[in-house]
Design a protein around this motif. Sequence first.
Motif, PDB file in Angstrom:
ATOM      1  N   TRP D  48       0.838  -1.209   0.000  1.00 39.86           N
ATOM      2  CA  TRP D  48       0.000   0.000   0.000  1.00 39.86           C
ATOM      3  C   TRP D  48       0.868   1.251   0.000  1.00 39.86           C
ATOM      4  O   TRP D  48       0.653   2.187  -0.762  1.00 39.86           O
ATOM      5  CB  TRP D  48      -0.884  -0.032   1.242  1.00 39.86           C
ATOM      6  CG  TRP D  48      -1.876   1.087   1.308  1.00 39.86           C
ATOM      7  CD1 TRP D  48      -1.617   2.386   1.606  1.00 39.86           C
ATOM      8  CD2 TRP D  48      -3.259   1.009   1.059  1.00 39.86           C
ATOM      9  NE1 TRP D  48      -2.768   3.115   1.560  1.00 39.86           N
ATOM     10  CE2 TRP D  48      -3.797   2.294   1.233  1.00 39.86           C
ATOM     11  CE3 TRP D  48      -4.120  -0.039   0.714  1.00 39.86           C
ATOM     12  CZ2 TRP D  48      -5.144   2.567   1.069  1.00 39.86           C
ATOM     13  CZ3 TRP D  48      -5.458   0.246   0.559  1.00 39.86           C
ATOM     14  CH2 TRP D  48      -5.967   1.528   0.724  1.00 39.86           C
ATOM     15  N   PHE D  51       2.816   1.724  -3.220  1.00 37.62           N
ATOM     16  CA  PHE D  51       1.998   1.798  -4.427  1.00 37.62           C
ATOM     17  C   PHE D  51       1.988   3.229  -4.961  1.00 37.62           C
ATOM     18  O   PHE D  51       1.873   4.187  -4.217  1.00 37.62           O
ATOM     19  CB  PHE D  51       0.583   1.350  -4.086  1.00 37.62           C
ATOM     20  CG  PHE D  51      -0.337   1.282  -5.275  1.00 37.62           C
ATOM     21  CD1 PHE D  51      -0.305   0.175  -6.101  1.00 37.62           C
ATOM     22  CD2 PHE D  51      -1.205   2.313  -5.553  1.00 37.62           C
ATOM     23  CE1 PHE D  51      -1.150   0.098  -7.190  1.00 37.62           C
ATOM     24  CE2 PHE D  51      -2.049   2.244  -6.647  1.00 37.62           C
ATOM     25  CZ  PHE D  51      -2.015   1.134  -7.465  1.00 37.62           C
ATOM     26  N   ASN D  52       2.126   3.319  -6.249  1.00 37.31           N
ATOM     27  CA  ASN D  52       2.122   4.642  -6.871  1.00 37.31           C
ATOM     28  C   ASN D  52       0.747   4.909  -7.473  1.00 37.31           C
ATOM     29  O   ASN D  52       0.399   4.360  -8.505  1.00 37.31           O
ATOM     30  CB  ASN D  52       3.199   4.690  -7.954  1.00 37.31           C
ATOM     31  CG  ASN D  52       3.221   6.030  -8.645  1.00 37.31           C
ATOM     32  OD1 ASN D  52       2.383   6.899  -8.376  1.00 37.31           O
ATOM     33  ND2 ASN D  52       4.166   6.210  -9.528  1.00 37.31           N
ATOM     34  N   PRO D  53      -0.024   5.767  -6.827  1.00 37.38           N
ATOM     35  CA  PRO D  53      -1.406   5.940  -7.276  1.00 37.38           C
ATOM     36  C   PRO D  53      -1.539   6.665  -8.610  1.00 37.38           C
ATOM     37  O   PRO D  53      -2.625   6.714  -9.170  1.00 37.38           O
ATOM     38  CB  PRO D  53      -2.049   6.744  -6.147  1.00 37.38           C
ATOM     39  CG  PRO D  53      -0.942   7.367  -5.417  1.00 37.38           C
ATOM     40  CD  PRO D  53       0.276   6.525  -5.608  1.00 37.38           C
ATOM     41  N   ASP D  92      -2.881  -3.214  -9.898  1.00 36.35           N
ATOM     42  CA  ASP D  92      -3.128  -1.816 -10.199  1.00 36.35           C
ATOM     43  C   ASP D  92      -4.149  -1.325  -9.176  1.00 36.35           C
ATOM     44  O   ASP D  92      -4.431  -2.023  -8.194  1.00 36.35           O
ATOM     45  CB  ASP D  92      -3.615  -1.633 -11.638  1.00 36.35           C
ATOM     46  CG  ASP D  92      -4.900  -2.394 -11.889  1.00 36.35           C
ATOM     47  OD1 ASP D  92      -5.480  -2.899 -10.918  1.00 36.35           O
ATOM     48  OD2 ASP D  92      -5.311  -2.479 -13.047  1.00 36.35           O
ATOM     49  N   GLY D  93      -4.663  -0.170  -9.414  1.00 33.54           N
ATOM     50  CA  GLY D  93      -5.564   0.396  -8.418  1.00 33.54           C
ATOM     51  C   GLY D  93      -6.798  -0.449  -8.174  1.00 33.54           C
ATOM     52  O   GLY D  93      -7.415  -0.377  -7.117  1.00 33.54           O
ATOM     53  N   MET D  96      -5.348  -3.425  -5.834  1.00 28.48           N
ATOM     54  CA  MET D  96      -4.527  -3.157  -4.660  1.00 28.48           C
ATOM     55  C   MET D  96      -5.319  -3.109  -3.355  1.00 28.48           C
ATOM     56  O   MET D  96      -4.908  -3.741  -2.372  1.00 28.48           O
ATOM     57  CB  MET D  96      -3.762  -1.861  -4.906  1.00 28.48           C
ATOM     58  CG  MET D  96      -2.546  -1.697  -4.084  1.00 28.48           C
ATOM     59  SD  MET D  96      -2.920  -0.831  -2.620  1.00 28.48           S
ATOM     60  CE  MET D  96      -3.707   0.601  -3.296  1.00 28.48           C
ATOM     61  N   PRO D  97      -6.460  -2.405  -3.317  1.00 31.52           N
ATOM     62  CA  PRO D  97      -7.164  -2.349  -2.031  1.00 31.52           C
ATOM     63  C   PRO D  97      -7.562  -3.730  -1.527  1.00 31.52           C
ATOM     64  O   PRO D  97      -7.639  -3.965  -0.336  1.00 31.52           O
ATOM     65  CB  PRO D  97      -8.414  -1.526  -2.337  1.00 31.52           C
ATOM     66  CG  PRO D  97      -8.102  -0.780  -3.570  1.00 31.52           C
ATOM     67  CD  PRO D  97      -7.145  -1.603  -4.338  1.00 31.52           C
ATOM     68  N   VAL D 514      -8.735   5.399   0.074  1.00 41.92           N
ATOM     69  CA  VAL D 514      -8.952   4.426  -0.993  1.00 41.92           C
ATOM     70  C   VAL D 514      -9.051   5.116  -2.347  1.00 41.92           C
ATOM     71  O   VAL D 514      -8.417   4.723  -3.317  1.00 41.92           O
ATOM     72  CB  VAL D 514     -10.218   3.598  -0.725  1.00 41.92           C
ATOM     73  CG1 VAL D 514     -10.591   2.771  -1.938  1.00 41.92           C
ATOM     74  CG2 VAL D 514     -10.003   2.690   0.461  1.00 41.92           C
ATOM     75  N   THR D 516      -7.909   7.778  -3.588  1.00 46.85           N
ATOM     76  CA  THR D 516      -6.676   8.233  -4.196  1.00 46.85           C
ATOM     77  C   THR D 516      -5.953   7.085  -4.884  1.00 46.85           C
ATOM     78  O   THR D 516      -5.431   7.233  -5.984  1.00 46.85           O
ATOM     79  CB  THR D 516      -5.748   8.816  -3.102  1.00 46.85           C
ATOM     80  OG1 THR D 516      -6.540   9.597  -2.243  1.00 46.85           O
ATOM     81  CG2 THR D 516      -4.638   9.625  -3.712  1.00 46.85           C
ATOM     82  N   GLN D 517      -5.964   5.947  -4.190  1.00 50.85           N
ATOM     83  CA  GLN D 517      -5.209   4.820  -4.733  1.00 50.85           C
ATOM     84  C   GLN D 517      -5.844   4.277  -6.006  1.00 50.85           C
ATOM     85  O   GLN D 517      -5.154   3.801  -6.896  1.00 50.85           O
ATOM     86  CB  GLN D 517      -5.135   3.697  -3.693  1.00 50.85           C
ATOM     87  CG  GLN D 517      -4.540   4.110  -2.367  1.00 50.85           C
ATOM     88  CD  GLN D 517      -3.024   4.094  -2.385  1.00 50.85           C
ATOM     89  OE1 GLN D 517      -2.413   4.139  -3.434  1.00 50.85           O
ATOM     90  NE2 GLN D 517      -2.419   4.028  -1.224  1.00 50.85           N
ATOM     91  N   ILE D 518      -7.162   4.310  -6.050  1.00 55.67           N
ATOM     92  CA  ILE D 518      -7.803   3.653  -7.188  1.00 55.67           C
ATOM     93  C   ILE D 518      -8.171   4.618  -8.301  1.00 55.67           C
ATOM     94  O   ILE D 518      -8.513   4.194  -9.389  1.00 55.67           O
ATOM     95  CB  ILE D 518      -9.082   2.904  -6.747  1.00 55.67           C
ATOM     96  CG1 ILE D 518     -10.156   3.872  -6.273  1.00 55.67           C
ATOM     97  CG2 ILE D 518      -8.757   1.896  -5.667  1.00 55.67           C
ATOM     98  CD1 ILE D 518     -11.464   3.186  -5.959  1.00 55.67           C
TER      99      ILE D 518
END
Lengths: 663, 499, 101, 531, 182
Positions: D48, D51-53, D92-93, D96-97, D514, D516-518
């Motif tokens: 997490w 990870f590069n969002p 990927d996004g 990842m979650p 979440v 932001t990451q996805i």
Amino acid sequence: MLACGAAVIPLLGAIATYTFSKRNRGSGIAIAGSVLTFVLSALVFYTTWDHTAIHRQISWFTIGDLTFTAGVLLNNLSVLMLFLISGISLLVHIYSAAYMKLDPRLPVYWTCLGLFCFSMMALVVADSLLLIYLFWELVGFSSYLLIGFWNTRQAAVLANKKAFIINRIGDIGFLAGIMVLFSQYHTLDLVTLFSDHGLVASSPRIGGVWVGATGQLSQAWLTIAGAVFFFGAMAKSAQFPLHTWLPDAMEGPTPVSSLIHAATMVAAGVFLLVRVFPLFDQTVLLLIASIGTFTAFMAATIALAQHDIKKILAWSTISQLGYMIAAIGMGSPESAMFHLATHAFFKCLLFLSAGAVIHELQHHYAKSGDTTDPQDIRNMGGLRKKMPVTFIVMTIAALALAGFPGTSGFLSKDAVLVSAFGWGAAEQNVFSVIPYLLFVTSLLTAFYVARLIFKVFFGPAGQEELHEAPAPMRWPMIVLALCCLFPLFSVNPVSFESAWIMAGFYLNAVEAGAYHTYVPVLVSLGGTAAVFFAWFCYGRNRSGNIFTDKGMLYRFALNGWYFDKLYLAVFVKPVVLLSRILFGFDKKVVDGLVNAVGSLGLSLSAVSRWTDRYLVDAAVNGLGSISKTIGNFTRNFQNGRVQYYLLATVAGVLLFFMFTYFL
Amino acid sequence: MDQQFPDITGTFSAVTGGIRYLMPEIALVAAFLLGVIIDLFFSRRFRHAVLICAAAGLGAAAWLTLAAGDDLPADPLFYGMIFSSVFSNVFKLVFYGVALLFLVLCFFNRQLQQHAKGTGDLYNILLVVVLGMSFMSMSINLLMVYLSVEMVSVGSYLMVGYISGNSRQAEASIKYALFGGACSAIMLYGISLIYAFTGTLDLGEIMVRGLENVPSLSSATAITLVLAGIGFKLSFVPVHFWSPDVYEGAPTPVTAFLSTGPKIAGFALLLIFLMTFFVAAEGHRFFDFKNTISVIAIMTMVVGNFSAVWQDNIKRMLAYSSIGHTGFILMGFVSLDHGGFRAMFFYVIVYALMNMAAFMLADYVEQRANAVTATGYAGLGKRFPLAFTIFVVVLISLTGIPPTGGFIGKLLIFSSVWGQYRATHALLPLAMLITGAVTTVISLFYYLKIPLNAWLRSGDTAVTITTKNGLLVYTAFAIMLILLAVGIFPQLITAYLPG
Amino acid sequence: MIPLEHYLLISAALFCIGLYAVFTRRNAIQVLIGIEFMINAAVINFVAFSKYDKAKLGGQVFALFAIVLAAAGVAVALAIILNVYKYYKTIDPGKIDELRD
Amino acid sequence: MNLLSVLVFSPLVAGLIVLVLPASLQSRYKYVALAATILQVLLSVLVWVRFNPSLGGVNNEHTLQFAEKLSWIQLNVGGDSRLQIDYFLAIDGLSMPFLLLTSLVMFVAVLSSWEITTNLKGYFALFMLLDTAVMGVFTAMDFFLFYLFYELMLLPIYFLIGMWGGVKREYAAIKFFLYTLFGSVFMLLIMVGLYFSVQDPLTGDHTFNMVHMMNPANYVDGSLFAKFSGQLLLGIPARSLAFIVLFVAFAIKVPIVPLHTWLPDAHVEAPTPVSIVLAGILLKVGGYGVIRICYSIFPEAALGYAWWIGLIGVVSIIYGALNALAQRDLKRLVAYSSVSHMGFVLLGIASVTAEGISGAMMQMISHGFLSVMLFFLVGVIYTRVHDREIANFRGLSQLMPQYTFFIMVAFFASLGLPGFSAFIAEAFSLTGAFKSAGVNGLIPRWMALGGSVGILLSAAYLLWTLQRMFFGQLRLSGGEPWRLLLTDVTIREKIALVPLAAMALLLGILPGVVFTQINTSVLDLVKLVNP
Amino acid sequence: MNPGELICYILAGVVVISALVVVLTANLVRSVFLFFVTLFALAGLYVFSLADFVAVTQVIVYVGGVLVLMLFAFMLSNKELLNSLRQPAAAKLSMLTNIPAGIVAAGVFTVLAISTKGLQLAAPSGMSLFPAGMLNAGDNTIHLLGVRLMTNYLLPFELASVFLLMALIGAAHLARKGKEST
């Protein structure tokens, strides 16, 4: 910054009371927190009122290309609410400390109360519809917690469930409104949307199409959007037809009723409507006005017949909220806000006084082991001598509610009625009855509140060892009583237009004209007449009762126009029944169907087995099985006979071959 | 005489020249003869002498096959009797492996070991049966085909009836013998018709052309009869009736062997038979092999899998399941030119492994807990955790769920049929695909019965547990590991497959 | 010399008679006889058509093999039948049906 | 070694350790499992953090992260095709979650496995195998590998339900297995068909690489699933059929009405930890599959069937909620509520708007935490008195105040109280669905409004349950013995519950964690599906 | 029609009729006896097809081996023989149940007859390829067969020996009593 602080402190207080509640039961922290909140709110109010609105926001999260912000919007509306809420909540906190002193779950109470204050204040300062919605629901949630605070009482837990679910119904409306606005404008920011030159104001409606910044919808959606927002407000402000939860909500502790269900939370609906006011088109406004008026009238009639002291006040609250809503519908949000503010004080006071009465009676009954209902006004009487302070403050509040000159209620009710008559003059159709209905309602109001006072405080005294409520309860009531008088709002006791709240909200001037003079007079006179009539019925001798207990109208009113029964029969039961039916359907049909598909394997194999056993064998024995002599043989037709296997094989090959080459 | 054989030395050298390609078979025959002698003279003193001899013979044959490697004849041997190729070598190795596993099973089978008449003859018969299977995978002459099929068949009857310790074994053997006799007679008649129509016994272009010259109905009749005979070995529908009864009645090791060895030999034979027609004359008009086999495959899958659902007896269930698998493998035959070769080979190998393992475990359970039915397995999982864990993996492989070899096999077969569909857009390949998928789900119904009973239910605790033969389980365990390894790294097998 | 088709017809008749015997006879040995008829039907074909195959004489050779193999098969089958008789006291294939679904 | 590989296979190693440990150490197995899951949580947190969002991934192999691609199976299957299967893990996004969700849920599930007393070796070995499979599903980028892991989930679940489940466990286990296998076998067919239609642009071999499958340019001209070849399969356009088949396969897992009936049975019969995994993760596999495979590979079919998918979503929401209303068994109620909540996922996905898909993702994650919490709480009661009938309890709040606190948190969070993740998720699923009509015209507005009725109904059944079970005068059908058995939550239970509640709260207040990451991935997905 | 053909047809008739009786008669003894007749008639047919060695083998193997074996088997299971001799009721019923079998057999015959009728088989297509041509009445088939068996058919010939050995061992195994059995 200060506003944020004001909003957050109750939350911190709530957490703190919950965390450190072991030692001092939390009262200290809670009250300290609410004092701090009040001071901060006052500061905010002082710095912001009638100044330029302050709008601060931070980026909250991003979905797709759109960034959602969180922030505070401080304008006259929000700071007024902020001030009002913090003030009343401070008083209620102090009052509660005494009222709830003996409750074993006091820390929980403080926590919930703190949570409520937090959500309510955050609601009023929030700058986007999403945030408002968020706190809107949190307010409902904390109200749920507080109504059901005595959760071992069946009635209380039923009431809080009902309150939450009905509020949820309204929330769906709110959410739908948010969805419409969001899909139309791609933003939920209040300033962007509703400021004078905001998106809503500047989006044209051309030929039945509502053109937004990023999309366009049919104009029907504009109406729908307004209607669903109103629907949301309806639930929170207990407007017909979503009003039924509020009387039940009286199962909560009385300070809670006073704070939440009289002064603040129920006003949130009005607040919301004022916030999104630019969105409403004529149809919706008319709808709002009609519903508000109807609710005001209906609730007043119901209040006439109630016996429970808190129920009377609850229905009265609904009725008064109806006034505010109606005012908004008639394009006068400023008078609605004004009435909201005054109503907050006097209704809160009414509840607190009622609470004091109930508190004392409860003690009394508890001591004597009596099971009489301490809230039933039929069991009360002559309390003015036992509890003089309570009597005085409650009378002031009652006068304010009835709209007697010199009280705040006079000013605000006049504001509403004047604007109503002004509006009604412009209406040509059946809606012109609205102002008159409101006027009648004000007379009814005077009557039922007088009935309340007379029944409780006059007449022969029933109980001996009653005395005044303790000081922490008394003082907030006294303070509130002072706030119910005109000076707080206006230097001129008869002119509502000179009230500073009205001045702060001049969104649009109402052409009051002649109504401005004779409406207040009529209201005062009519009110006085109603009070006298009530005195005639209840004060002088208690036997006189124009409502016979058997009367149909009476029962109709007593049961709140039977709405509860109606809803139970029309909505709740069918839904539960439907759910049962669907579950049966699920178990029998859906599962059965899927099981059937699943057992298709089994049945297919049954077919193939059947084929193996009967078709092949029957082909073998086909003709034989026709003859009746075959009965003895059937057991020999079972498989396991190698010659039949061979025959079947060859027959199979032969059939296959013939199918391929001869057909 | 001389005018017919101008070069008699050449003739003999042509014959003797073929011998060096028959070393594995010669090893088998040698072991057979040696076994006969050993059985006669030494079997009392060395109980397992014949077994060792047979194992040595099989081992030698396998080694010789491997050692021969790429040394393959370019032409048919023995005047067009047999043709030794990569295909046949792969098949032969499978046969030898299966036979060796069979020996392991026999070694641990109490019933066989306590057989009053000794086990020596069984191993000798086995060697001849394996010899017959070897030749089934090589024959390119109808006489050789018939002879080798008969060798396998008659040997199989003997193996099924070998113990005859109870009525069921006797019944199984007589059913097998009568059904098999009739089927081989039918096949013989088909061969005679082919001979009548074409004048040749060699599976080759001349025969195909000869069959083209007669009306298609006539050639179809002859081919149908021959296919019925081959079908008896494969037990596809509608020639499958014998197999459940025989598999159930036969001693478990024999069932294990029958459901793999001769069946796979049948596939080899079918492959040769089909290749004759596919290679020699593309687009012959007298028999639509692809559609016929498609229909047979569909019916076989349906009948096998659906019937298996009803079975309680494990062996009978596995018998039906093996019918189902036959149908599945037949799908590969339809799409030979779309990767069906490899798919079929892969599936056959994996099938042999998993079926042997399944029967091994069934035998193990039968011997240790005397349980032969699925309901009888109730609660045994906790008593034989290792065995049933292996059983579960094997059944998973049989169902075709990853990460097992069975799944890869299924994948490859599906792939090849997709390829076939892609090429033709005909309905039958699609129907096969869907049938294959549906019957895979169906197969779960019955495969699951075993873990269901063994693990999920609790049985009576009063199960008599006798004899410890852990090696059987460890053999099965090894097979399980192979299945898993192959499931994850299919190259382990595919790298060595022809096609 | 009768025409070859007639040989085919005779053999077909014999084959089907054998088939019928296999289907219907209630004695395992008679079933075996039926099988022998079927084999002999094939032998007729082989022998008849072998006339044209002087070079390889495949038909006659096949006929020889078929007869010998059939004999061996019969020997084995009879041994099995005797075994069955031991347990069932009958050799009616229709009554030997313990193994079934 | 790649981080993802470690993440995927570390539970397997733990499982093997459990297998080889002697039975005398039986009581230690759970600690091995616990250690493995804690390690997993740490690793996924690391993922997490690293990870590069800003990288989207989805259909672009270069922006997939933590990628590990090894040539795995190269089969020459004869003919013109070569089987090219890669060991290809990446995230990927969109995936990842789920890694964090899975590891957390697994952690909680292991904690709740303390109640398991029989056959511990098998239990923990299977559990760890399941863990590996689930992690594999979320990280695999090769369809073959995905399928492998997907199927690998089946068996452990089957045994976990079947061996450690309730009275009707056999029925439930088989039902679950058959349902899922039914979907996946047909998935296999489509997978093979896809493989034949897609070529690796570099090597020219057919490939199972999902990323390649998403690019229409990689399809062989005229092949079955090529975008413009317009081939028919059984009278339906091939791509549509493939989409339907895959959708059904995943939708069974989601589950949708009317393919949901395995879920209540499986949940009710499963032991608590398995319920937790089922609800917390396996349902998400369905949603993830729909997004990752159905939508990404067959975007035009997805658009074509959006109306139906939306309808299914709405029907699931309302139908599940109404059914929940009728339940008398607490666990069954929670199970049906899952059906209802997962309906939002479908509705959100069907909208193909950034809001809708983000909402759907959020809903999956949020439901992951909340349903786990609910099932855990149900399990707490069940382990105490072996009863879950709502009517048998009343006024529990007096006996178990802390428990009541947790259950109120869980209930209110899952009925979408603002401040908890479910609110954001449901609000945005609905908003996306509503917006869809104006943006891409996929689903009508009434669906969003219909879906919002589900919010109301969820309040109804959850509050009703609260009122019936926890409030009012204390009354237990088991009488005094129950009163003694029903002790409040223990420390271990709190350790499991607090992180879940905290996550739900955190995501509710800071959904950006979440989103932001996805976000980039969601935007890419929207662009891919509806260019 | 020359005498040879006539004898051929007569033999063929004997074959078919005796076979039919074998199959249809309820009397087991008669059936076995007529099987004997069928085999002899078949041998005669083989002779007329210029396959004298095959005919001899037929007589020796079948009559000398198979038939004797069968008779032994009958005797060993003589109760069965007697049983089937007196079961008239069962026989009648079995006639009914045999109808489907008859239909199938007739169907097979029809297919075979249709598929072989009208074929131009004077010289089957493939056979013209062989330079040696047709067998003549004067050819020494035994000689020819011997050569073929030692060259072309050497492998099957040797294999058959293994096969026979196995059959012998197996049949003996089945038939013999166990060493330790009581």
